[in-house]
Design a protein around this motif. Sequence first.
Motif, PDB file in Angstrom:
ATOM      1  N   LEU A  35      28.147  10.625 -46.623  1.00 42.88           N
ATOM      2  CA  LEU A  35      26.935  11.386 -46.269  1.00 42.88           C
ATOM      3  C   LEU A  35      26.652  12.479 -47.287  1.00 42.88           C
ATOM      4  O   LEU A  35      25.552  12.582 -47.817  1.00 42.88           O
ATOM      5  N   VAL A  36      27.633  13.322 -47.564  1.00 45.02           N
ATOM      6  CA  VAL A  36      27.399  14.483 -48.430  1.00 45.02           C
ATOM      7  C   VAL A  36      27.499  14.113 -49.909  1.00 45.02           C
ATOM      8  O   VAL A  36      26.766  14.647 -50.739  1.00 45.02           O
ATOM      9  N   ASN A  37      28.401  13.197 -50.231  1.00 43.99           N
ATOM     10  CA  ASN A  37      28.605  12.807 -51.641  1.00 43.99           C
ATOM     11  C   ASN A  37      28.560  11.294 -51.780  1.00 43.99           C
ATOM     12  O   ASN A  37      29.542  10.666 -52.179  1.00 43.99           O
ATOM     13  N   PRO A  38      27.406  10.666 -51.443  1.00 34.83           N
ATOM     14  CA  PRO A  38      27.357   9.203 -51.454  1.00 34.83           C
ATOM     15  C   PRO A  38      27.649   8.639 -52.836  1.00 34.83           C
ATOM     16  O   PRO A  38      27.145   9.138 -53.835  1.00 34.83           O
ATOM     17  N   GLY A  39      28.503   7.617 -52.864  1.00 36.92           N
ATOM     18  CA  GLY A  39      28.809   6.946 -54.120  1.00 36.92           C
ATOM     19  C   GLY A  39      29.877   7.622 -54.941  1.00 36.92           C
ATOM     20  O   GLY A  39      30.409   7.026 -55.871  1.00 36.92           O
ATOM     21  N   GLU A  40      30.199   8.871 -54.642  1.00 39.33           N
ATOM     22  CA  GLU A  40      31.199   9.580 -55.453  1.00 39.33           C
ATOM     23  C   GLU A  40      32.590   9.188 -55.009  1.00 39.33           C
ATOM     24  O   GLU A  40      32.956   9.363 -53.860  1.00 39.33           O
ATOM     25  N   LEU A  41      33.353   8.698 -55.968  1.00 39.89           N
ATOM     26  CA  LEU A  41      34.725   8.296 -55.648  1.00 39.89           C
ATOM     27  C   LEU A  41      35.625   9.509 -55.748  1.00 39.89           C
ATOM     28  O   LEU A  41      36.501   9.576 -56.591  1.00 39.89           O
ATOM     29  N   GLN A  42      35.367  10.522 -54.945  1.00 39.67           N
ATOM     30  CA  GLN A  42      36.138  11.761 -54.832  1.00 39.67           C
ATOM     31  C   GLN A  42      35.180  12.812 -54.324  1.00 39.67           C
ATOM     32  O   GLN A  42      34.461  13.406 -55.094  1.00 39.67           O
ATOM     33  N   SER A  43      35.177  13.018 -53.022  1.00 38.91           N
ATOM     34  CA  SER A  43      34.391  14.130 -52.487  1.00 38.91           C
ATOM     35  C   SER A  43      35.228  15.395 -52.665  1.00 38.91           C
ATOM     36  O   SER A  43      36.427  15.312 -52.902  1.00 38.91           O
ATOM     37  N   PRO A  44      34.595  16.565 -52.574  1.00 34.81           N
ATOM     38  CA  PRO A  44      35.361  17.786 -52.857  1.00 34.81           C
ATOM     39  C   PRO A  44      36.572  18.009 -51.951  1.00 34.81           C
ATOM     40  O   PRO A  44      37.601  18.474 -52.422  1.00 34.81           O
TER      41      PRO A  44
END
Length: 336
Positions: A35-44
Amino acid sequence: MRWTPYAFSALLAPSIHALLRFSCSQLVIERLDPLVNPGELQSPHLHQIIGGNAFNASMDPSVAPPDLATCTTCTFAEDFSNYWTAVLFFRARNGTFKRVPIKGNVGFEQSQGGMTVYYTPTIQMGKPREKITAFKKGFRMIVGNPTYRTETEAKRFRQLTYTCLQNMNTRTGETLDFPKKPCPAGIMANVRFPTCWDGVNLDSPDHMSHVAYPSSGTFESDGPCPASHPIKIPQLFYEVIWDTTKFNDMSLWPEDGSQPFIWSFGDATGYGNHGDYVFGWKDNALQKAMDSNCYINCPELKSQSITEGNKCAQQQKVKENIDGWLTELPGGQMVN
Ligand SMILES: *[C@@H]1O[C@H](CO)[C@@H](O)[C@H](O)[C@H]1NC(C)=O
Ligand SMILES: *[C@@H]1O[C@H](CO)[C@@H](O)[C@H](O)[C@H]1NC(C)=O
């Protein structure tokens, strides 16, 4: 600030319909957030995710999770939704962090980590039944804000709280910030979502504006929905039980006596409590349950055992050490 949760026995009045309470075991713990970081292979920051195994770094709202998933960790076997919250850490005096284990709730002790999930229709004591609209395919939402560190901020949301468990049945004394004293049976984080929907948008840029709280009163007092968000949706509610018991020795706590628990996003206050939801029930199973009179157990729905749900685990995609004594929080999150 304290909340008095309604007593479940009060819900047994005949005009009440479907209340679901069920266990979903842990699917995976990792740094992904579609939801917050779609597609990112590492959310914060690190999350515990439960539910269907279609959970991924991005989740296309036009694809129903049951079409991709092959199993779910939830005991309602038609629920392929994903539910997630941040993860709790203990900070030792030497500054290292240890992940706090998660334990199953009363009646769900075999659960491998996970959460207890509730879908509660409007509390409508003594009034005729009214239609509760279940979430639809593609629906998602977030409640709470990980950047909040003050009570004033936290009060913009309702009912994101902690229960200091004196024993596993403690259900009173909820606070908006972390308990200040050791909790003999652990800390239960409570995440309750808004109960009114605009009836149009399945999501919104902040993942919140399409839902709202009642315009007066509360969900518990059956307050009306605002004109902007007229559709009543079930109250989605997560309970996550952090087994803090092995950290209860106050000689391990900071020398100034402050509490030692830190969310994975660096929050030592607790005011940043938040939760995420991606709807994924099969076909109209949730609507069917909401329309029925089932209470906690729902014979209309297909079920599986907790041990069956435990088998539906995902491999961590973001490979990193999340156990042991860590010199920093995963993702290098600073405590602030
Ligand atoms: C997750 O997404 C990746 C591409 O981003 C894809 O290769 C993979 O099959 C997906 N996994 C699942 C379980 O859907
Ligand atoms: C830090 O403190 C914890 C808890 O007391 C201990 O288990 C760990 O070994 C310590 N680590 C270092 C590097 O001293």
